[in-house]
Scaffold this motif. Structure first.
Motif, short mmCIF file in Angstrom:
data_model
loop_
_atom_site.label_atom_id
_atom_site.label_comp_id
_atom_site.label_asym_id
_atom_site.label_seq_id
_atom_site.Cartn_x
_atom_site.Cartn_y
_atom_site.Cartn_z
N LEU A 92 21.70 -17.31 -83.03
CA LEU A 92 21.12 -18.15 -81.98
C LEU A 92 21.07 -17.43 -80.65
O LEU A 92 21.94 -16.62 -80.33
CB LEU A 92 21.96 -19.43 -81.79
CG LEU A 92 22.04 -20.39 -82.97
CD1 LEU A 92 23.03 -21.51 -82.67
CD2 LEU A 92 20.68 -20.96 -83.27
N ARG A 93 20.04 -17.73 -79.87
CA ARG A 93 19.89 -17.29 -78.47
C ARG A 93 19.91 -15.77 -78.33
O ARG A 93 20.39 -15.23 -77.33
CB ARG A 93 20.97 -17.89 -77.58
CG ARG A 93 21.21 -19.35 -77.76
CD ARG A 93 20.04 -20.21 -77.42
NE ARG A 93 20.45 -21.61 -77.48
CZ ARG A 93 19.64 -22.62 -77.42
NH1 ARG A 93 18.35 -22.42 -77.30
NH2 ARG A 93 20.10 -23.84 -77.48
N LEU A 94 19.36 -15.07 -79.30
CA LEU A 94 19.31 -13.61 -79.27
C LEU A 94 18.51 -13.15 -78.05
O LEU A 94 17.39 -13.60 -77.84
CB LEU A 94 18.65 -13.11 -80.55
CG LEU A 94 18.67 -11.61 -80.74
CD1 LEU A 94 20.05 -11.20 -81.24
CD2 LEU A 94 17.62 -11.18 -81.72
N GLN A 95 19.10 -12.28 -77.26
CA GLN A 95 18.42 -11.84 -76.04
C GLN A 95 18.90 -10.49 -75.55
O GLN A 95 20.06 -10.13 -75.74
CB GLN A 95 18.57 -12.87 -74.95
CG GLN A 95 19.98 -13.33 -74.67
CD GLN A 95 19.99 -14.62 -73.89
OE1 GLN A 95 19.62 -14.62 -72.72
NE2 GLN A 95 20.41 -15.70 -74.51
N VAL A 96 17.96 -9.78 -74.95
CA VAL A 96 18.23 -8.48 -74.35
C VAL A 96 17.84 -8.58 -72.88
O VAL A 96 16.75 -9.07 -72.56
CB VAL A 96 17.44 -7.36 -75.05
CG1 VAL A 96 17.54 -6.05 -74.30
CG2 VAL A 96 17.93 -7.20 -76.49
N HIS A 97 18.72 -8.13 -72.01
CA HIS A 97 18.43 -8.18 -70.57
C HIS A 97 17.12 -7.43 -70.31
O HIS A 97 16.88 -6.37 -70.91
CB HIS A 97 19.57 -7.55 -69.77
CG HIS A 97 19.49 -7.86 -68.32
ND1 HIS A 97 18.63 -7.19 -67.48
CD2 HIS A 97 20.12 -8.80 -67.58
CE1 HIS A 97 18.75 -7.69 -66.26
NE2 HIS A 97 19.64 -8.67 -66.30
N PRO A 98 16.27 -7.97 -69.43
CA PRO A 98 14.95 -7.34 -69.19
C PRO A 98 15.01 -5.85 -68.84
O PRO A 98 14.10 -5.10 -69.20
CB PRO A 98 14.38 -8.15 -68.02
CG PRO A 98 15.03 -9.49 -68.14
CD PRO A 98 16.42 -9.21 -68.69
N ARG A 99 16.07 -5.41 -68.20
CA ARG A 99 16.10 -3.98 -67.83
C ARG A 99 16.31 -3.05 -69.02
O ARG A 99 16.14 -1.84 -68.90
CB ARG A 99 17.11 -3.71 -66.71
CG ARG A 99 18.54 -3.84 -67.07
CD ARG A 99 19.42 -3.68 -65.81
NE ARG A 99 20.81 -3.74 -66.13
CZ ARG A 99 21.60 -2.69 -66.20
NH1 ARG A 99 21.14 -1.50 -65.95
NH2 ARG A 99 22.87 -2.84 -66.50
N PHE A 100 16.63 -3.62 -70.20
CA PHE A 100 16.82 -2.81 -71.40
C PHE A 100 15.70 -2.99 -72.42
O PHE A 100 15.74 -2.38 -73.49
CB PHE A 100 18.16 -3.14 -72.06
CG PHE A 100 19.34 -2.68 -71.27
CD1 PHE A 100 19.80 -1.38 -71.37
CD2 PHE A 100 19.98 -3.54 -70.39
CE1 PHE A 100 20.89 -0.95 -70.63
CE2 PHE A 100 21.07 -3.12 -69.64
CZ PHE A 100 21.52 -1.82 -69.76
N ARG A 101 14.72 -3.80 -72.11
CA ARG A 101 13.63 -4.04 -73.06
C ARG A 101 12.78 -2.80 -73.25
O ARG A 101 12.64 -1.97 -72.36
CB ARG A 101 12.76 -5.20 -72.58
CG ARG A 101 13.42 -6.53 -72.77
CD ARG A 101 12.45 -7.65 -72.55
NE ARG A 101 13.14 -8.92 -72.69
CZ ARG A 101 12.72 -10.03 -72.13
NH1 ARG A 101 11.62 -10.04 -71.41
NH2 ARG A 101 13.39 -11.14 -72.30
N GLY A 102 12.20 -2.70 -74.45
CA GLY A 102 11.32 -1.59 -74.75
C GLY A 102 12.03 -0.30 -75.10
O GLY A 102 11.41 0.75 -75.21
#
Length: 171
Positions: A92-102
């Motif tokens: 649930l609620r899997l997320q990566v902080h925007p500064r680590f995306r890509g």
């Protein structure tokens, strides 16, 4: 790049603050993690506290992704109380902080959660996602397969209903 996924069962105040700030940042960057932007900490805090209560009760844990020593993302892994469902868990609620995306962080987080699940003797992981953001291709590339959907189950806004897509990854 060094990535680790730690199983966290005791969330202190400092980590709780980071989880909350990450969740707000992810949501406000367009992430589909239970809210529609814009949100502030007060919007997300009750949902975070409910998940942390499950962690405190031993029904779940936080999978915490770190990259080169920096916290980068997280997800909750929740087990069922029913003995009929002990062979799998829900992410649930899997997320990566925007500064680590890509940078492959989401894949690293899912792979780390799968490693923990295999170590627990689980047969598969289950997750759902909100249709309309292209997430299906990502999850499929991480070994998940669609197993069903509920049409229109998620109401993002009046007149904007999305399917809830169910996926599983065999371990």
């Amino acid at each position: 790049m060094s990535e680790t996924v730690e199983r966290v069962t005791d969330v202190d105040d400092e980590l709780c603050t980071w989880l909350l700030s990450c969740w707000v940042a992810v949501t406000n960057a367009g992430g589909a993690v239970g809210f529609v932007p814009p949100v502030g900490p007060g919007d997300v805090r009750p949902t975070l506290e409910a998940h942390l209560a499950e962690v405190s009760a031993g029904a779940a844990y936080v999978g915490l992704l770190s990259i080169d020593g920096d916290r980068a993302g997280f997800g909750f892994v929740v087990r069922s109380a029913s003995p009929l469902f002990h062979h799998w868990a829900t992410v649930l609620r899997l997320q990566v902080h925007p500064r680590f995306r890509g940078r492959g962080a989401g894949r690293a987080l899912l792979d780390g959660l799968a490693e923990h699940a295999r170590a627990d003797g689980l047969a598969f992981l289950h997750l759902t996602y909100r249709e309309g953001l292209g997430l299906g291709r990502f999850y499929e590339s991480c070994g998940f397969a669609e197993v069903g959907r509920i049409p229109g189950a998620i109401r993002v806004a009046p007149g904007d209903d999305r399917d809830s897509v169910h996926m599983q990854r065999k371990l």
